[in-house]
Design a protein around this motif. Structure first.
Motif, short mmCIF file in Angstrom:
data_model
loop_
_atom_site.label_atom_id
_atom_site.label_comp_id
_atom_site.label_asym_id
_atom_site.label_seq_id
_atom_site.Cartn_x
_atom_site.Cartn_y
_atom_site.Cartn_z
N LEU A 1 0.84 -1.21 0.00
CA LEU A 1 0.00 0.00 0.00
C LEU A 1 0.87 1.25 0.00
CD1 LEU A 1 -2.81 1.44 0.43
CD2 LEU A 1 -2.34 1.24 2.90
N LEU A 2 1.89 1.27 0.84
CA LEU A 2 2.77 2.43 0.92
C LEU A 2 3.51 2.64 -0.39
CD1 LEU A 2 4.22 1.98 4.53
CD2 LEU A 2 2.31 3.41 3.81
N ARG A 3 3.95 1.56 -1.00
CA ARG A 3 4.65 1.69 -2.29
C ARG A 3 3.70 2.19 -3.37
NH1 ARG A 3 7.14 -3.47 -0.47
NH2 ARG A 3 9.32 -2.97 0.09
N ASP A 4 2.49 1.68 -3.39
CA ASP A 4 1.52 2.11 -4.41
C ASP A 4 1.19 3.59 -4.28
OD1 ASP A 4 1.43 -0.44 -5.41
OD2 ASP A 4 -0.45 -0.99 -4.41
N LEU A 5 1.18 4.11 -3.04
CA LEU A 5 0.83 5.51 -2.80
C LEU A 5 2.07 6.42 -2.78
CD1 LEU A 5 -1.84 5.01 0.03
CD2 LEU A 5 -2.27 5.56 -2.37
N SER A 6 3.26 5.85 -3.04
CA SER A 6 4.52 6.60 -3.00
C SER A 6 4.75 7.25 -1.63
CB SER A 6 4.57 7.66 -4.11
OG SER A 6 4.56 7.04 -5.37
N LEU A 7 4.45 6.49 -0.59
CA LEU A 7 4.64 6.96 0.78
C LEU A 7 5.90 6.33 1.38
CD1 LEU A 7 0.96 6.68 2.07
CD2 LEU A 7 2.13 8.72 1.21
#
Length: 301
Positions: A189-195
């Motif tokens: 999720l964090l990778r998908d949102l560039s977080l």
């Protein structure tokens, strides 16, 4: 490797009162920040969590620090699901909400049109730092009751959607995000949102504890935040309990050497690695940060 080390805040009362970090002549807010920036290349602004910062204050921070200094800014507590007293809000927003004084306000209580104004003012306050090239990460430390479920995931996605022009780091405070069932999905999720995933060093064994996962979810930056390992004070709460009491922990050199080993491996996978010591009892964070810089053979600014 670009590793930037600093502490959470530079104005904690116990830090100033102990008299061991700042020289006597650094007796004003301006002098303290200028001195701090000669010792460390990075600081985390924590006052922005307790109350919305102002553009004029952010402009002063930029003017008082060198061009290569980095300021990470902690997101305002309403955004991260924490309880908030109306008295810390701007007067016009407090009146528009008409929320009873003394009763905790949560993000779910804020109407959509006022939410939009909160986001606008927060980003407006960050603009002077952004313009001066000082702004690093905007750090979202979510409340322990923001758990890994559809509502929690939607909350994280909503925060990311409102700040597309900034680099955000995310720190969870509930074990469900990184338990065996959800760990891989949370990192995805964090990778998908560039977080930016926050590697957390802190007490273990509590529902509001997360393990130290030495993972990077953004190619630009990785973040390590160190809260100390004081299990006795981790969940101490009360009107007289100061944050400096909760995070009262002095890392040993052996502990910092082990952290340095992991940190080198993490920093090799990203363009820049930020390290924030949040053990803010007296000068513990500053001393530990200086020791870690020495172990990593990093130059003082």
């Amino acid at each position: 490797m670009d590793i930037r080390i600093g502490t959470a805040s530079w104005t904690d009362k116990s830090l100033i009162d102990c008299g061991r970090f700042y020289p006597k002549e650094a007796s004003s807010a301006e002098a303290r920040l200028r001195y701090y920036a000669t010792q460390f290349p990075l600081v985390e602004v924590d006052s922005s969590y307790y109350a919305m910062p102002s553009p004029s204050t952010a402009r002063l921070w930029a003017e008082r620090t060198p061009a290569d200094f980095t300021m990470n800014v902690k997101a305002f507590r309403l955004f991260t699901g924490h309880q908030t007293q109306p008295k810390v809000l701007h007067e016009d927003l407090r009146q528009a909400l008409a929320w009873p004084e003394g009763r905790n306000l949560y993000w779910k209580h804020v109407p959509p049109e006022i939410r939009a104004e909160f986001w606008r003012r927060f980003q407006q306050a960050l603009q002077p730092l952004q313009d001066a090239g000082r702004l690093g990460l905007v750090h979202f430390q979510f409340a322990p009751w923001v758990v890994c479920n559809p509502a929690g995931i939607e909350h994280v996605q909503d925060c990311a959607a409102h700040m597309p022009e900034h680099m955000l780091s995310v720190e969870f405070r509930h074990k469900s995000w990184f338990d065996e069932k959800h760990r891989a999905d949370t990192l995805a999720l964090l990778r998908d949102l560039s977080l930016v995933h926050t590697v957390v060093d802190g007490p273990q064994g509590f529902s509001n504890s997360v393990p130290a996962l030495w993972e990077a979810t953004h190619p630009g930056v990785a973040l390590l935040r160190l809260h100390g390992r004081n299990t006795e004070s981790w969940n101490t709460a009360g009107p007289t309990t100061a944050a400096s009491d909760r995070f009262n922990y002095d890392y040993s050199e052996a502990e910092l050497a082990d952290i340095a080993r992991h940190l080198r491996q993490l920093a090799a996978r990203v363009a820049s690695c930020h390290v924030v010591f949040n053990n803010n009892h007296e000068d513990q964070g500053q001393r530990n940060a200086a020791t870690l810089m020495r172990l990593l053979k990093l130059p003082q600014p």
